[in-house]
Design a protein around this motif. Structure first.
Motif, PDB file in Angstrom:
ATOM      1  N   PHE A  37      15.390   1.572  27.125  1.00 22.08           N
ATOM      2  CA  PHE A  37      16.185   2.201  26.078  1.00 22.08           C
ATOM      3  C   PHE A  37      17.409   1.310  25.830  1.00 22.08           C
ATOM      4  O   PHE A  37      17.733   0.461  26.649  1.00 22.08           O
ATOM      5  CB  PHE A  37      16.658   3.592  26.519  1.00 22.08           C
ATOM      6  CG  PHE A  37      15.559   4.621  26.566  1.00 22.08           C
ATOM      7  CD1 PHE A  37      14.615   4.614  27.584  1.00 22.08           C
ATOM      8  CD2 PHE A  37      15.477   5.604  25.589  1.00 22.08           C
ATOM      9  CE1 PHE A  37      13.604   5.570  27.626  1.00 22.08           C
ATOM     10  CE2 PHE A  37      14.472   6.568  25.622  1.00 22.08           C
ATOM     11  CZ  PHE A  37      13.536   6.540  26.644  1.00 22.08           C
ATOM     12  N   GLN A  39      21.576   1.329  23.943  1.00 18.02           N
ATOM     13  CA  GLN A  39      22.653   2.065  23.296  1.00 18.02           C
ATOM     14  C   GLN A  39      23.659   1.084  22.731  1.00 18.02           C
ATOM     15  O   GLN A  39      24.304   0.337  23.472  1.00 18.02           O
ATOM     16  CB  GLN A  39      23.333   3.013  24.279  1.00 18.02           C
ATOM     17  CG  GLN A  39      24.360   3.925  23.625  1.00 18.02           C
ATOM     18  CD  GLN A  39      24.790   5.060  24.530  1.00 18.02           C
ATOM     19  OE1 GLN A  39      24.672   4.991  25.752  1.00 18.02           O
ATOM     20  NE2 GLN A  39      25.288   6.131  23.934  1.00 18.02           N
ATOM     21  N   ARG A  45      21.754   6.622  22.471  1.00 21.60           N
ATOM     22  CA  ARG A  45      20.771   5.793  23.148  1.00 21.60           C
ATOM     23  C   ARG A  45      19.416   6.000  22.478  1.00 21.60           C
ATOM     24  O   ARG A  45      19.054   7.134  22.142  1.00 21.60           O
ATOM     25  CB  ARG A  45      20.712   6.159  24.632  1.00 21.60           C
ATOM     26  CG  ARG A  45      19.942   5.193  25.476  1.00 21.60           C
ATOM     27  CD  ARG A  45      20.412   5.163  26.905  1.00 21.60           C
ATOM     28  NE  ARG A  45      20.438   6.450  27.571  1.00 21.60           N
ATOM     29  CZ  ARG A  45      20.864   6.619  28.817  1.00 21.60           C
ATOM     30  NH1 ARG A  45      21.296   5.588  29.524  1.00 21.60           N
ATOM     31  NH2 ARG A  45      20.863   7.818  29.355  1.00 21.60           N
ATOM     32  N   PHE A  47      15.088   4.795  22.198  1.00 18.99           N
ATOM     33  CA  PHE A  47      13.901   4.236  22.834  1.00 18.99           C
ATOM     34  C   PHE A  47      13.617   2.839  22.279  1.00 18.99           C
ATOM     35  O   PHE A  47      13.729   2.605  21.071  1.00 18.99           O
ATOM     36  CB  PHE A  47      12.718   5.160  22.555  1.00 18.99           C
ATOM     37  CG  PHE A  47      11.382   4.595  22.940  1.00 18.99           C
ATOM     38  CD1 PHE A  47      10.546   4.068  21.965  1.00 18.99           C
ATOM     39  CD2 PHE A  47      10.970   4.588  24.262  1.00 18.99           C
ATOM     40  CE1 PHE A  47       9.317   3.545  22.305  1.00 18.99           C
ATOM     41  CE2 PHE A  47       9.742   4.066  24.617  1.00 18.99           C
ATOM     42  CZ  PHE A  47       8.907   3.547  23.629  1.00 18.99           C
ATOM     43  N   ALA A  95      14.268   2.749  32.707  1.00 20.33           N
ATOM     44  CA  ALA A  95      14.097   4.129  33.142  1.00 20.33           C
ATOM     45  C   ALA A  95      12.696   4.335  33.694  1.00 20.33           C
ATOM     46  O   ALA A  95      11.758   3.636  33.289  1.00 20.33           O
ATOM     47  CB  ALA A  95      14.346   5.094  31.989  1.00 20.33           C
ATOM     48  N   GLU A 107      14.421  10.437  26.074  1.00 24.59           N
ATOM     49  CA  GLU A 107      15.278  10.194  27.246  1.00 24.59           C
ATOM     50  C   GLU A 107      15.060  11.207  28.358  1.00 24.59           C
ATOM     51  O   GLU A 107      14.982  10.851  29.529  1.00 24.59           O
ATOM     52  CB  GLU A 107      16.751  10.287  26.822  1.00 24.59           C
ATOM     53  CG  GLU A 107      17.360   9.050  26.279  1.00 24.59           C
ATOM     54  CD  GLU A 107      18.846   9.230  26.121  1.00 24.59           C
ATOM     55  OE1 GLU A 107      19.328   9.331  24.984  1.00 24.59           O
ATOM     56  OE2 GLU A 107      19.539   9.284  27.169  1.00 24.59           O
ATOM     57  N   SER A 108      15.000  12.460  27.991  1.00 25.14           N
ATOM     58  CA  SER A 108      14.960  13.535  28.976  1.00 25.14           C
ATOM     59  C   SER A 108      13.685  13.531  29.804  1.00 25.14           C
ATOM     60  O   SER A 108      13.613  14.205  30.832  1.00 25.14           O
ATOM     61  CB  SER A 108      15.136  14.897  28.302  1.00 25.14           C
ATOM     62  OG  SER A 108      14.113  15.109  27.348  1.00 25.14           O
ATOM     63  N   TRP A 113      17.279   6.130  36.183  1.00 21.39           N
ATOM     64  CA  TRP A 113      17.858   5.178  35.240  1.00 21.39           C
ATOM     65  C   TRP A 113      18.585   4.066  35.989  1.00 21.39           C
ATOM     66  O   TRP A 113      19.173   4.291  37.055  1.00 21.39           O
ATOM     67  CB  TRP A 113      18.859   5.883  34.326  1.00 21.39           C
ATOM     68  CG  TRP A 113      18.206   6.832  33.381  1.00 21.39           C
ATOM     69  CD1 TRP A 113      17.817   8.118  33.642  1.00 21.39           C
ATOM     70  CD2 TRP A 113      17.837   6.561  32.032  1.00 21.39           C
ATOM     71  NE1 TRP A 113      17.227   8.665  32.531  1.00 21.39           N
ATOM     72  CE2 TRP A 113      17.226   7.735  31.527  1.00 21.39           C
ATOM     73  CE3 TRP A 113      17.959   5.457  31.200  1.00 21.39           C
ATOM     74  CZ2 TRP A 113      16.740   7.813  30.215  1.00 21.39           C
ATOM     75  CZ3 TRP A 113      17.476   5.537  29.902  1.00 21.39           C
ATOM     76  CH2 TRP A 113      16.877   6.703  29.413  1.00 21.39           C
TER      77      TRP A 113
END
Length: 123
Positions: A37, A39, A45, A47, A95, A107-108, A113
Motif C-alpha cells: 500500500f 500513502q 493510504r 492499495f 502488509a 487495508e482492514s 504492517w
C-alpha cells in the motif's frame, strides 16, 4: 512475533526504477496474502499490489510499471517499480493478512504492517 521490514525506498528521477523489499519474520509469506500500500502526503493510504496464492493483483495506475513478486526461500516480498512518476511519491507499506480475493485491496483485511519506506520521485 511478526515483523515486516521494508527497504529500498529513496529519491529517484521520473522514469527511473526502484525495488522495494519486505522481509518477513514470524510468518511465512507463502501462507499469507502479502500486499503493498502507499500513502501520499495529504491523501489516504491506497492499495498498490498484492500476492495471494499464485496470483498477483495490481491497481490500474501501476499496471505495466510495477510488479509484485515473492521469494519463499528468503521469506521476502518485492515491489519492482519502473517508469516512476512524480505521482508515485509516497510512503510505501508492506502488509500481511489472511485475505481473500474480494478483500485483498482493503487495508482492514491485513493484520500486520511494516513501518513504511519513503519513495520520492522528482520531475
Amino acid at each position: 512475533q511478526v515483523q515486516l521490514v521494508e527497504s529500498g525506498g529513496g529519491l529517484v528521477q521520473a522514469g527511473g526504477s526502484l525495488r522495494l523489499s519486505c522481509a518477513a519474520s514470524g510468518l511465512r509469506v507463502n501462507n499469507y496474502g502479502m500486499g503493498w500500500f502507499r500513502q501520499a502526503p495529504g491523501k489516504e493510504r491506497e492499495f498498490v499490489a498484492a500476492y495471494k496464492g499464485g496470483s498477483t493483483y495490481h491497481v490500474d495506475s501501476v499496471k505495466g510499471r510495477f510488479t509484485i513478486s515473492r521469494d519463499n526461500a528468503k521469506n521476502t516480498v518485492y515491489l519492482q517499480m519502473n517508469a516512476l512518476k512524480p505521482e508515485d511519491t509516497a510512503v510505501y507499506y508492506c502488509a500481511a493478512g489472511r485475505v481473500i480475493t474480494s478483500t485483498l485491496r482493503t487495508e482492514s483485511a491485513y493484520n500486520y504492517w511494516g513501518q513504511g519506506t519513503q519513495v520520492t520521485v522528482s520531475s
